[in-house]
Design an enzyme around this catalytic site. Sequence first.
Site, PDB file in Angstrom:
ATOM      1  N   LEU A 129     146.064 -86.704   4.696  1.00  0.00           N
ATOM      2  CA  LEU A 129     144.680 -86.681   4.193  1.00  0.00           C
ATOM      3  C   LEU A 129     144.050 -88.076   4.221  1.00  0.00           C
ATOM      4  O   LEU A 129     144.670 -89.051   3.790  1.00  0.00           O
ATOM      5  CB  LEU A 129     144.693 -86.178   2.739  1.00  0.00           C
ATOM      6  CG  LEU A 129     143.363 -86.240   1.985  1.00  0.00           C
ATOM      7  CD1 LEU A 129     142.419 -85.138   2.451  1.00  0.00           C
ATOM      8  CD2 LEU A 129     143.577 -86.140   0.473  1.00  0.00           C
TER       9      LEU A 129
ATOM     10  N   HIS B  95     135.179 -91.065 -18.058  1.00  0.00           N
ATOM     11  CA  HIS B  95     135.530 -91.592 -16.730  1.00  0.00           C
ATOM     12  C   HIS B  95     137.048 -91.584 -16.536  1.00  0.00           C
ATOM     13  O   HIS B  95     137.546 -91.305 -15.447  1.00  0.00           O
ATOM     14  CB  HIS B  95     134.967 -93.006 -16.555  1.00  0.00           C
ATOM     15  CG  HIS B  95     133.464 -93.038 -16.528  1.00  0.00           C
ATOM     16  ND1 HIS B  95     132.720 -92.185 -15.751  1.00  0.00           N
ATOM     17  CD2 HIS B  95     132.565 -93.810 -17.196  1.00  0.00           C
ATOM     18  CE1 HIS B  95     131.422 -92.432 -15.932  1.00  0.00           C
ATOM     19  NE2 HIS B  95     131.307 -93.403 -16.812  1.00  0.00           N
TER      20      HIS B  95
ATOM     21  N   ASP C  92     130.339 -85.346 -10.852  1.00  0.00           N
ATOM     22  CA  ASP C  92     129.334 -85.583 -11.886  1.00  0.00           C
ATOM     23  C   ASP C  92     129.749 -84.952 -13.220  1.00  0.00           C
ATOM     24  O   ASP C  92     130.384 -83.896 -13.235  1.00  0.00           O
ATOM     25  CB  ASP C  92     127.998 -84.984 -11.407  1.00  0.00           C
ATOM     26  CG  ASP C  92     126.829 -85.472 -12.236  1.00  0.00           C
ATOM     27  OD1 ASP C  92     126.984 -86.456 -12.983  1.00  0.00           O
ATOM     28  OD2 ASP C  92     125.742 -84.861 -12.133  1.00  0.00           O
TER      29      ASP C  92
END
Length: 255
Positions: free
Chosen positions: A143, A49, A32
């Site tokens: 991962l 962004h 956020d």
Amino acid sequence: MMWFKPWRKNKVDLKSQVAIERLPHHIAIIMDGNGRWAQKRALPRSMGHRAGVEALRKVVKACSRLGIEVLTVYAFSTENWRRPKDEVGVLMTLLTEYLRKELNELHQNNVIIRTMGRISDLPREAQHELEHAIESTQNNTGLILNLALNYGGRSEIIEAVKKLSKDALSGKLKVEEIDEESFNNALYTSGLPDPDLLIRTSGEMRLSNFLLWQLAYTEIVVVNELWPDFGQDALLEAIKEYQKRDRRFGGIHTN
Ligand code: FPP
């Protein structure tokens, strides 16, 4: 002669900065603050962004090097469609770009790409890149990078209820067999452990419809940094904070 390379210090030291035997298996992140990061710099939100993608790149790399098993990131929620059309477009373009540019490196780092959310509602191009990324990384063993895209926790639960109801009506499943395990298996996160650690950046203390079922016993760490300012060091700090927590899962210590 071997020269000391100060720029390699982080690479060598990363694992020694946390208690390696108590690492979270699964980290979930609510990324956020991209908009506020841009606003503070008088930049368009799109730049926030873009900077957010950079932060994601760093965090994926750090998780990979630490040996974290799963990283789930909230990249686009079912509510994010309410944003101006241009901003939604930027987010979709960034996703496509990220997959195109980073796939090679992700692959080299042994990362497995996985998604959760209603992917069929995303633009065709983004879907195509996702399918390609999932397919090409499916045999990796490192991962798991789980991208939450067009994801909402409540609709995930409703989807699971529908799936189990259909199985019950068709006789594939007895109502008595519905338990936490079968419910887990009907969720997008089927096969993954629940998150041990949830990180939310930019100081907000909300779940925002993220992983409502899976976060039941997750430790939450909220940090004030805006997402684009988050990186390897902030991740290590959050893990250290997690490692101070006393996890009892509703029980008590008997020793
Ligand atoms: C929240 O910041 C962030 C998002 C809604 C999207 C997160 C997306 C990225 C980090 C980049 C794209 C992702 C991928 C996988 C390429 P906000 O805009 O709500 O910030 P604000 O609360 O300060 O306005």
